[in-house]
Design a protein around this motif. Sequence first.
Motif, PDB file in Angstrom:
ATOM      1  N   TRP A 198      78.352  -9.352  47.852  1.00  0.00           N
ATOM      2  CA  TRP A 198      77.651  -8.152  47.410  1.00  0.00           C
ATOM      3  C   TRP A 198      77.561  -7.213  48.599  1.00  0.00           C
ATOM      4  N   GLU A 199      76.939  -6.058  48.397  1.00  0.00           N
ATOM      5  CA  GLU A 199      76.973  -5.071  49.477  1.00  0.00           C
ATOM      6  C   GLU A 199      76.287  -5.561  50.765  1.00  0.00           C
ATOM      7  N   HIS A 200      75.099  -6.189  50.602  1.00  0.00           N
ATOM      8  CA  HIS A 200      74.330  -6.581  51.796  1.00  0.00           C
ATOM      9  C   HIS A 200      74.204  -8.094  51.962  1.00  0.00           C
ATOM     10  N   GLY A 201      74.848  -8.857  51.128  1.00  0.00           N
ATOM     11  CA  GLY A 201      74.757 -10.308  51.243  1.00  0.00           C
ATOM     12  C   GLY A 201      75.841 -10.962  50.407  1.00  0.00           C
ATOM     13  N   VAL A 202      75.772 -12.284  50.298  1.00  0.00           N
ATOM     14  CA  VAL A 202      76.773 -12.993  49.489  1.00  0.00           C
ATOM     15  C   VAL A 202      76.053 -13.900  48.487  1.00  0.00           C
ATOM     16  N   ILE A 203      76.793 -14.279  47.443  1.00  0.00           N
ATOM     17  CA  ILE A 203      76.299 -15.271  46.490  1.00  0.00           C
ATOM     18  C   ILE A 203      77.107 -16.551  46.731  1.00  0.00           C
ATOM     19  N   THR A 204      76.385 -17.646  46.912  1.00  0.00           N
ATOM     20  CA  THR A 204      77.080 -18.911  47.168  1.00  0.00           C
ATOM     21  C   THR A 204      77.528 -19.540  45.854  1.00  0.00           C
ATOM     22  N   ARG A 205      78.434 -20.488  45.962  1.00  0.00           N
ATOM     23  CA  ARG A 205      78.660 -21.372  44.823  1.00  0.00           C
ATOM     24  C   ARG A 205      77.486 -22.345  44.791  1.00  0.00           C
ATOM     25  N   PRO A 206      77.314 -23.159  43.728  1.00  0.00           N
ATOM     26  CA  PRO A 206      76.140 -24.042  43.694  1.00  0.00           C
ATOM     27  C   PRO A 206      76.095 -24.981  44.907  1.00  0.00           C
ATOM     28  N   VAL A 207      74.923 -24.986  45.575  1.00  0.00           N
ATOM     29  CA  VAL A 207      74.697 -25.902  46.702  1.00  0.00           C
ATOM     30  C   VAL A 207      73.343 -26.576  46.469  1.00  0.00           C
ATOM     31  N   SER A 208      73.103 -27.715  47.109  1.00  0.00           N
ATOM     32  CA  SER A 208      71.839 -28.409  46.861  1.00  0.00           C
ATOM     33  C   SER A 208      70.694 -27.661  47.561  1.00  0.00           C
ATOM     34  N   VAL A 209      69.512 -27.747  46.961  1.00  0.00           N
ATOM     35  CA  VAL A 209      68.325 -27.087  47.524  1.00  0.00           C
ATOM     36  C   VAL A 209      68.102 -27.582  48.945  1.00  0.00           C
ATOM     37  N   ASP A 210      68.210 -28.884  49.161  1.00  0.00           N
ATOM     38  CA  ASP A 210      67.985 -29.431  50.511  1.00  0.00           C
ATOM     39  C   ASP A 210      68.991 -28.869  51.505  1.00  0.00           C
ATOM     40  N   ALA A 211      70.268 -28.780  51.108  1.00  0.00           N
ATOM     41  CA  ALA A 211      71.297 -28.276  52.024  1.00  0.00           C
ATOM     42  C   ALA A 211      71.026 -26.814  52.377  1.00  0.00           C
TER      43      ALA A 211
ATOM     44  N   THR B 246      54.549 -40.492  47.096  1.00  0.00           N
ATOM     45  CA  THR B 246      55.847 -40.380  46.433  1.00  0.00           C
ATOM     46  C   THR B 246      56.719 -39.376  47.169  1.00  0.00           C
ATOM     47  N   ALA B 247      57.945 -39.765  47.437  1.00  0.00           N
ATOM     48  CA  ALA B 247      58.880 -38.873  48.133  1.00  0.00           C
ATOM     49  C   ALA B 247      59.510 -37.903  47.145  1.00  0.00           C
ATOM     50  N   VAL B 248      59.960 -36.758  47.641  1.00  0.00           N
ATOM     51  CA  VAL B 248      60.680 -35.816  46.779  1.00  0.00           C
ATOM     52  C   VAL B 248      62.169 -35.836  47.138  1.00  0.00           C
ATOM     53  N   HIS B 249      62.998 -35.547  46.128  1.00  0.00           N
ATOM     54  CA  HIS B 249      64.447 -35.480  46.332  1.00  0.00           C
ATOM     55  C   HIS B 249      64.929 -34.177  45.721  1.00  0.00           C
ATOM     56  N   ASN B 250      65.408 -33.275  46.560  1.00  0.00           N
ATOM     57  CA  ASN B 250      65.800 -31.954  46.058  1.00  0.00           C
ATOM     58  C   ASN B 250      67.312 -31.809  46.018  1.00  0.00           C
ATOM     59  N   ASP B 251      67.920 -32.491  45.048  1.00  0.00           N
ATOM     60  CA  ASP B 251      69.375 -32.345  44.976  1.00  0.00           C
ATOM     61  C   ASP B 251      69.805 -31.426  43.831  1.00  0.00           C
ATOM     62  N   ASP B 252      68.836 -30.632  43.278  1.00  0.00           N
ATOM     63  CA  ASP B 252      69.229 -29.603  42.298  1.00  0.00           C
ATOM     64  C   ASP B 252      70.306 -28.725  42.928  1.00  0.00           C
ATOM     65  N   GLN B 253      71.310 -28.363  42.147  1.00  0.00           N
ATOM     66  CA  GLN B 253      72.385 -27.501  42.649  1.00  0.00           C
ATOM     67  C   GLN B 253      72.140 -26.082  42.143  1.00  0.00           C
ATOM     68  N   LEU B 254      71.934 -25.140  43.068  1.00  0.00           N
ATOM     69  CA  LEU B 254      71.637 -23.752  42.697  1.00  0.00           C
ATOM     70  C   LEU B 254      72.567 -22.797  43.438  1.00  0.00           C
ATOM     71  N   ARG B 255      72.775 -21.618  42.851  1.00  0.00           N
ATOM     72  CA  ARG B 255      73.484 -20.557  43.576  1.00  0.00           C
ATOM     73  C   ARG B 255      72.441 -19.750  44.349  1.00  0.00           C
ATOM     74  N   TYR B 256      72.795 -19.282  45.529  1.00  0.00           N
ATOM     75  CA  TYR B 256      71.862 -18.531  46.374  1.00  0.00           C
ATOM     76  C   TYR B 256      72.463 -17.196  46.801  1.00  0.00           C
TER      77      TYR B 256
ATOM     78  N   LEU C 119      61.411 -35.845  36.512  1.00  0.00           N
ATOM     79  CA  LEU C 119      62.341 -36.225  35.460  1.00  0.00           C
ATOM     80  C   LEU C 119      62.874 -37.623  35.743  1.00  0.00           C
ATOM     81  N   ASP C 120      62.745 -38.522  34.754  1.00  0.00           N
ATOM     82  CA  ASP C 120      63.180 -39.918  34.913  1.00  0.00           C
ATOM     83  C   ASP C 120      62.602 -40.543  36.180  1.00  0.00           C
ATOM     84  N   GLY C 121      61.331 -40.252  36.469  1.00  0.00           N
ATOM     85  CA  GLY C 121      60.659 -40.863  37.625  1.00  0.00           C
ATOM     86  C   GLY C 121      61.042 -40.235  38.954  1.00  0.00           C
ATOM     87  N   LYS C 122      61.938 -39.253  38.926  1.00  0.00           N
ATOM     88  CA  LYS C 122      62.352 -38.615  40.181  1.00  0.00           C
ATOM     89  C   LYS C 122      61.687 -37.245  40.302  1.00  0.00           C
ATOM     90  N   ILE C 123      61.090 -36.993  41.477  1.00  0.00           N
ATOM     91  CA  ILE C 123      60.362 -35.731  41.649  1.00  0.00           C
ATOM     92  C   ILE C 123      61.091 -34.820  42.616  1.00  0.00           C
TER      93      ILE C 123
END
Length: 373
Positions: free
Chosen positions: A342-355, A314-324, A238-242
């Motif tokens: 949740w019972e066996h795990g937690v849901i994060t607030r949005p964090v970057s894919v790389d982080a 071409t380098a990749v940049h994974n700064d998409d913010q997702l909940r995990y 998107l916009d030259g960024k992969i």
Amino acid sequence: MNIGLLGFGVVGRGLYDLTAGREDMQVKKVVCLEDITLPDAQVTRDFQEVLQDPAIDTVVEAMGGLHPAYEFVRACLEAGKNVVTSNKALVATFYDELIPLAQEKGVCFRCTAAVGGGISWLSELERTRRTQAVTQVGGIMNGTCNYILDSMTRLGMDYGEALSQAQKLGYAEANPTTDVEGIDTWHKLILSSNIAFGVSLETEGIPVCGISKITAAHVADFKAHGLVCKLVSTGKCLDGKISAYVQPTLFAQGEPEAAVPANFNLITLVGTASERMSFYGQGAGRYPTAHNVIQDCADVLAGKGFYCPYGKKTAVHNDDQLRYYVSGVTDAWVQENTAEAWEHGVITRPVSVDAMHAWRKANPDAFIAAVNE
Ligand code: HSE
């Protein structure tokens, strides 16, 4: 077409069976390390017998792995033979080298069965670029992982039992770690992204997390929230960024990905004209995959080589913010980023894919899955 077949495993045997009796293509020689005899082909342990045979115009590489597959394929192209391969590790790793070599030698090189087993995904991805720019590729690309996740979710099967079934059914790689740790999907994503975006991705920056740490307790958590876990690849331009990554992902029941059964794959592209377009079929297995290899042989007979503009590093940049969903280690970083327990795990607030992947790398026993939104 006289075929020299390298390897007689799941795909090689399938090719031999499906070409029996065909007039346009015949397997003449098979390089195989086992002692077998075949009614219609000579079997040898010596690759040179294929390389040096002037009657063999096309070599099908179905050995898998990087070496000696790479040396054999290179030697065949150098010798002026067409090559068809289903080996995703090979093509993802040496794409930049093999495509120009085939062009220089004036021979055809094709690898449609390298991604999606029996699905005409790569050949269609190449064709679609004639009419539009592709902005996204990805989806469920590994039959073994889908089989395991589906068996755990729908049948309540244990992880180990499901993996062993996938091996028996001929879906898994010789070393199934490649499947369950996501490496096979990673290779398929790299190859698909290179073709879709006309680049050659710097692979070190592409994070991968597989499914080997998933347990029945995690699956119970997902079910309780109406979710289904799948191993998914994502490539975006998107916009030259992969961006590009592979990770378990949670889909709401009712989403197409959530319904994909057994060894099936569901691979999607987004194009500027077509918008979202998906490809569905058996992503692993003898005859579906061999069928795609034969399609490539038929295209070679028609003089159609693969492809396709490959591009600059071409380098990749994974700064998409997702909940995990995160389970296994609840350290300070996880607690700081937790939005919901949740019972066996937690849901994060949005964090970057790389982080998230950097954290996972430091905590390899944890299980993570992105929430698809
Ligand atoms: N091991 C692979 C899979 C085979 O399970 O998808 C097809 O590439």
